[in-house]
Design an enzyme around this catalytic site. Structure first.
Site, PDB file in Angstrom:
ATOM      1  N   ASN A  65       0.697  -0.768   0.170  1.00  0.00           N
ATOM      2  CA  ASN A  65      -0.441   0.412   0.250  1.00  0.00           C
ATOM      3  C   ASN A  65       0.732   1.307  -0.042  1.00  0.00           C
ATOM      4  O   ASN A  65       1.836   1.312   0.857  1.00  0.00           O
ATOM      5  CB  ASN A  65      -1.009  -0.236   1.118  1.00  0.00           C
ATOM      6  CG  ASN A  65      -2.039   0.219   1.167  1.00  0.00           C
ATOM      7  OD1 ASN A  65      -1.506   2.139   1.320  1.00  0.00           O
ATOM      8  ND2 ASN A  65      -3.064   0.992   1.634  1.00  0.00           N
TER       9      ASN A  65
ATOM     10  N   HIS B 266       1.319   6.351   2.170  1.00  0.00           N
ATOM     11  CA  HIS B 266       1.422   6.797   2.572  1.00  0.00           C
ATOM     12  C   HIS B 266       2.973   7.746   1.552  1.00  0.00           C
ATOM     13  O   HIS B 266       3.625   8.133   1.972  1.00  0.00           O
ATOM     14  CB  HIS B 266       1.841   6.107   4.328  1.00  0.00           C
ATOM     15  CG  HIS B 266       0.932   5.761   4.607  1.00  0.00           C
ATOM     16  ND1 HIS B 266      -0.338   7.273   5.085  1.00  0.00           N
ATOM     17  CD2 HIS B 266      -0.177   4.985   5.547  1.00  0.00           C
ATOM     18  CE1 HIS B 266      -0.984   6.628   5.804  1.00  0.00           C
ATOM     19  NE2 HIS B 266      -0.667   5.303   5.501  1.00  0.00           N
TER      20      HIS B 266
ATOM     21  N   HIS C 121      -5.402   3.514  -1.380  1.00  0.00           N
ATOM     22  CA  HIS C 121      -7.433   3.243  -1.398  1.00  0.00           C
ATOM     23  C   HIS C 121      -7.416   5.177  -1.645  1.00  0.00           C
ATOM     24  O   HIS C 121      -7.029   6.302  -1.081  1.00  0.00           O
ATOM     25  CB  HIS C 121      -7.001   3.308   0.252  1.00  0.00           C
ATOM     26  CG  HIS C 121      -8.176   3.647   1.155  1.00  0.00           C
ATOM     27  ND1 HIS C 121      -8.594   3.106   2.547  1.00  0.00           N
ATOM     28  CD2 HIS C 121      -9.579   4.017   0.371  1.00  0.00           C
ATOM     29  CE1 HIS C 121      -9.213   3.468   2.897  1.00  0.00           C
ATOM     30  NE2 HIS C 121     -10.463   4.133   1.603  1.00  0.00           N
TER      31      HIS C 121
ATOM     32  N   ARG D 130      -9.895   7.941  -0.734  1.00  0.00           N
ATOM     33  CA  ARG D 130     -10.368   7.890  -0.159  1.00  0.00           C
ATOM     34  C   ARG D 130     -11.594   8.548  -0.450  1.00  0.00           C
ATOM     35  O   ARG D 130     -11.133  10.406  -1.431  1.00  0.00           O
ATOM     36  CB  ARG D 130      -9.937   8.408   1.134  1.00  0.00           C
ATOM     37  CG  ARG D 130      -9.125   7.800   2.096  1.00  0.00           C
ATOM     38  CD  ARG D 130      -8.217   7.839   3.481  1.00  0.00           C
ATOM     39  NE  ARG D 130      -8.000   7.077   4.126  1.00  0.00           N
ATOM     40  CZ  ARG D 130      -9.432   6.765   4.864  1.00  0.00           C
ATOM     41  NH1 ARG D 130     -10.611   7.647   5.316  1.00  0.00           N
ATOM     42  NH2 ARG D 130      -8.751   5.644   6.122  1.00  0.00           N
TER      43      ARG D 130
ATOM     44  N   ARG E 217      -7.430  12.715   0.943  1.00  0.00           N
ATOM     45  CA  ARG E 217      -6.400  13.506   1.485  1.00  0.00           C
ATOM     46  C   ARG E 217      -4.948  12.706   1.289  1.00  0.00           C
ATOM     47  O   ARG E 217      -4.170  13.377   1.207  1.00  0.00           O
ATOM     48  CB  ARG E 217      -6.839  12.927   2.906  1.00  0.00           C
ATOM     49  CG  ARG E 217      -6.086  11.789   3.319  1.00  0.00           C
ATOM     50  CD  ARG E 217      -6.128  11.801   4.874  1.00  0.00           C
ATOM     51  NE  ARG E 217      -7.676  10.949   5.552  1.00  0.00           N
ATOM     52  CZ  ARG E 217      -7.795  10.251   5.997  1.00  0.00           C
ATOM     53  NH1 ARG E 217      -7.120   9.541   6.726  1.00  0.00           N
ATOM     54  NH2 ARG E 217      -9.019  10.054   6.754  1.00  0.00           N
TER      55      ARG E 217
ATOM     56  N   GLU F 244      -8.594   0.117  -3.383  1.00  0.00           N
ATOM     57  CA  GLU F 244      -9.430   0.197  -1.578  1.00  0.00           C
ATOM     58  C   GLU F 244     -10.512   0.906  -1.804  1.00  0.00           C
ATOM     59  O   GLU F 244     -10.038   2.269  -2.033  1.00  0.00           O
ATOM     60  CB  GLU F 244      -8.436  -0.236  -0.184  1.00  0.00           C
ATOM     61  CG  GLU F 244      -7.354  -1.023  -0.226  1.00  0.00           C
ATOM     62  CD  GLU F 244      -6.309  -1.080   0.510  1.00  0.00           C
ATOM     63  OE1 GLU F 244      -5.820  -1.375   1.199  1.00  0.00           O
ATOM     64  OE2 GLU F 244      -6.841   0.058   1.490  1.00  0.00           O
TER      65      GLU F 244
ATOM     66  N   THR G 151      -8.306   3.152   8.314  1.00  0.00           N
ATOM     67  CA  THR G 151      -9.678   1.927   8.019  1.00  0.00           C
ATOM     68  C   THR G 151     -10.213   1.970   9.899  1.00  0.00           C
ATOM     69  O   THR G 151      -8.763   1.477  11.262  1.00  0.00           O
ATOM     70  CB  THR G 151     -10.034   1.029   6.996  1.00  0.00           C
ATOM     71  OG1 THR G 151      -9.044   1.914   6.177  1.00  0.00           O
ATOM     72  CG2 THR G 151     -10.927   0.699   6.919  1.00  0.00           C
TER      73      THR G 151
ATOM     74  N   GLU H  63     -10.813 -10.185   3.052  1.00  0.00           N
ATOM     75  CA  GLU H  63      -9.656  -9.307   3.677  1.00  0.00           C
ATOM     76  C   GLU H  63     -10.079  -9.163   4.930  1.00  0.00           C
ATOM     77  O   GLU H  63     -10.494  -8.572   5.620  1.00  0.00           O
ATOM     78  CB  GLU H  63      -9.115  -8.073   3.019  1.00  0.00           C
ATOM     79  CG  GLU H  63      -7.985  -7.968   3.786  1.00  0.00           C
ATOM     80  CD  GLU H  63      -6.882  -6.955   3.200  1.00  0.00           C
ATOM     81  OE1 GLU H  63      -7.398  -6.374   2.103  1.00  0.00           O
ATOM     82  OE2 GLU H  63      -6.403  -6.053   3.810  1.00  0.00           O
TER      83      GLU H  63
ATOM     84  N   HIS I 287      -4.033  -5.057   7.804  1.00  0.00           N
ATOM     85  CA  HIS I 287      -4.088  -3.669   8.467  1.00  0.00           C
ATOM     86  C   HIS I 287      -2.420  -4.032   9.683  1.00  0.00           C
ATOM     87  O   HIS I 287      -3.495  -4.501  10.580  1.00  0.00           O
ATOM     88  CB  HIS I 287      -5.682  -3.667   8.906  1.00  0.00           C
ATOM     89  CG  HIS I 287      -5.719  -1.962   9.319  1.00  0.00           C
ATOM     90  ND1 HIS I 287      -5.080  -2.136  10.519  1.00  0.00           N
ATOM     91  CD2 HIS I 287      -6.723  -1.436   9.001  1.00  0.00           C
ATOM     92  CE1 HIS I 287      -5.368   0.270  10.501  1.00  0.00           C
ATOM     93  NE2 HIS I 287      -6.400  -0.171   9.430  1.00  0.00           N
TER      94      HIS I 287
HETATM   95  N1  PXP Z   1      -5.651  -3.431   4.137  1.00  0.00           N
HETATM   96  C1  PXP Z   1      -7.300  -2.693   4.057  1.00  0.00           C
HETATM   97  C2  PXP Z   1      -8.548  -2.722   3.902  1.00  0.00           C
HETATM   98  C3  PXP Z   1      -6.472  -0.820   4.464  1.00  0.00           C
HETATM   99  O1  PXP Z   1      -7.798  -0.780   4.371  1.00  0.00           O
HETATM  100  C4  PXP Z   1      -5.990  -0.574   4.893  1.00  0.00           C
HETATM  101  C5  PXP Z   1      -5.052   0.942   5.178  1.00  0.00           C
HETATM  102  O2  PXP Z   1      -5.321   1.409   4.488  1.00  0.00           O
HETATM  103  C6  PXP Z   1      -4.548  -1.616   4.667  1.00  0.00           C
HETATM  104  C7  PXP Z   1      -5.019  -3.007   4.928  1.00  0.00           C
HETATM  105  C8  PXP Z   1      -3.305  -1.315   5.343  1.00  0.00           C
HETATM  106  O3  PXP Z   1      -3.089  -1.398   6.639  1.00  0.00           O
HETATM  107  P1  PXP Z   1      -1.407  -0.526   6.626  1.00  0.00           P
HETATM  108  O4  PXP Z   1      -1.365   0.804   6.149  1.00  0.00           O
HETATM  109  O5  PXP Z   1      -1.911  -0.762   8.466  1.00  0.00           O
HETATM  110  O6  PXP Z   1      -0.324  -2.029   6.517  1.00  0.00           O
END
Ligand code: PXP
Length: 239
Positions: free
Chosen positions: A9, A12, A45, A47, A51, A72, A103, A153, A193
């Protein structure tokens, strides 16, 4: 060797870019590094408040880099329309709150939800694999299955929060049992997550695990060792 896929992901990377509102760090460059360092897909993701990831990030990664994109998104009509336009390879439907830092857990799936069911059917029918972010609860998993989701997931937020505490074993057991049910229902099994370099291995070893989606810990580690090393190290840990 088992192949557990790694979705990285890159939200960030975009968070940092948005801090200045300029071009760098570039998500396209991040996607290139992810694919060339063992990441099986790039996760973004989109959003509703935009953001971090922007629509153009998904468009540019799609057109400028060859590789799988996992999107996402909230289960809304706006996002469904965008997904059908942007054509990610797969989508994970997540709950989204306006002021949440990230999330907060799985989708609320009790009762009939014909709106959600329609979104799942439309996306899946158009060839986009659909997963639903769910807490490791049998009721939620069965509901997502009944609505036609291709994959679940499992939300590992509570497991990650319990790491190093007594509750850790119980939270892992919940994920293992939920994983068993997902496989019994012949669905793809994903999890994510709060997973990091310390807590990831037991989740990766859950029977039938197909894919882990990890962001914050990888991008944080990348600050010190670089994204290439951070992705490769995580990939090694989940095999
Ligand atoms: N899976 C989902 C569905 C999420 O919403 C997120 C956060 O955007 C992640 C995985 C990744 O989580 P993390 O950034 O804590 O690894």
């Amino acid at each position: 060797m088992r192949h557990v896929k790694l979705g990285v992901n890159i939200d960030h990377v975009a968070t940092l870019r948005q801090a200045r509102g300029e071009k760098n760090p570039d998500t396209v460059e991040a996607a290139r590094v992810v694919y060339s360092s063992g990441g099986d897909m790039v996760v973004m993701h989109l959003r509703q408040d935009r953001r971090h990831i922007q629509d153009s990030d998904i468009e540019r990664v799609r057109h400028e880099v060859k590789g799988l994109i996992h999107l996402e998104m909230a289960a809304t009509a706006e996002m469904e329309k965008l997904a059908l336009k942007l054509r990610p390879d797969s989508v994970c439907l997540v709950p989204e709150g306006p002021r949440e830092l990230t999330t907060q857990g799985g989708m609320k799936l009790e009762g009939k939800n014909s709106g959600l069911e329609k979104i799942i059917k439309n996306l899946s029918g158009s060839g986009i694999e659909v997963s639903v972010f769910a807490d490791p609860e049998p009721g939620a998993i069965r509901a997502a299955h009944n609505m036609g989701a291709d994959a679940i997931e499992l939300c590992t937020k509570e497991y990650a929060a319990a790491w190093g505490k007594k509750l850790q074993v119980k939270e892992l057991e919940k994920l293992q049992l939920a994983g068993f049910l997902v496989k019994e229902l012949k669905m793809e099994l994903h999890a994510g997550h709060g997973l990091d370099y310390y807590n990831v291995a037991p989740v990766a070893r859950i029977e039938g695990m197909d894919c882990l989606n990890i962001g914050f810990s990888i991008v944080s580690r990348a600050m010190f060792v670089g994204l290439k090393t951070a992705v490769a190290e995580m990939k090694r840990l989940i095999q």
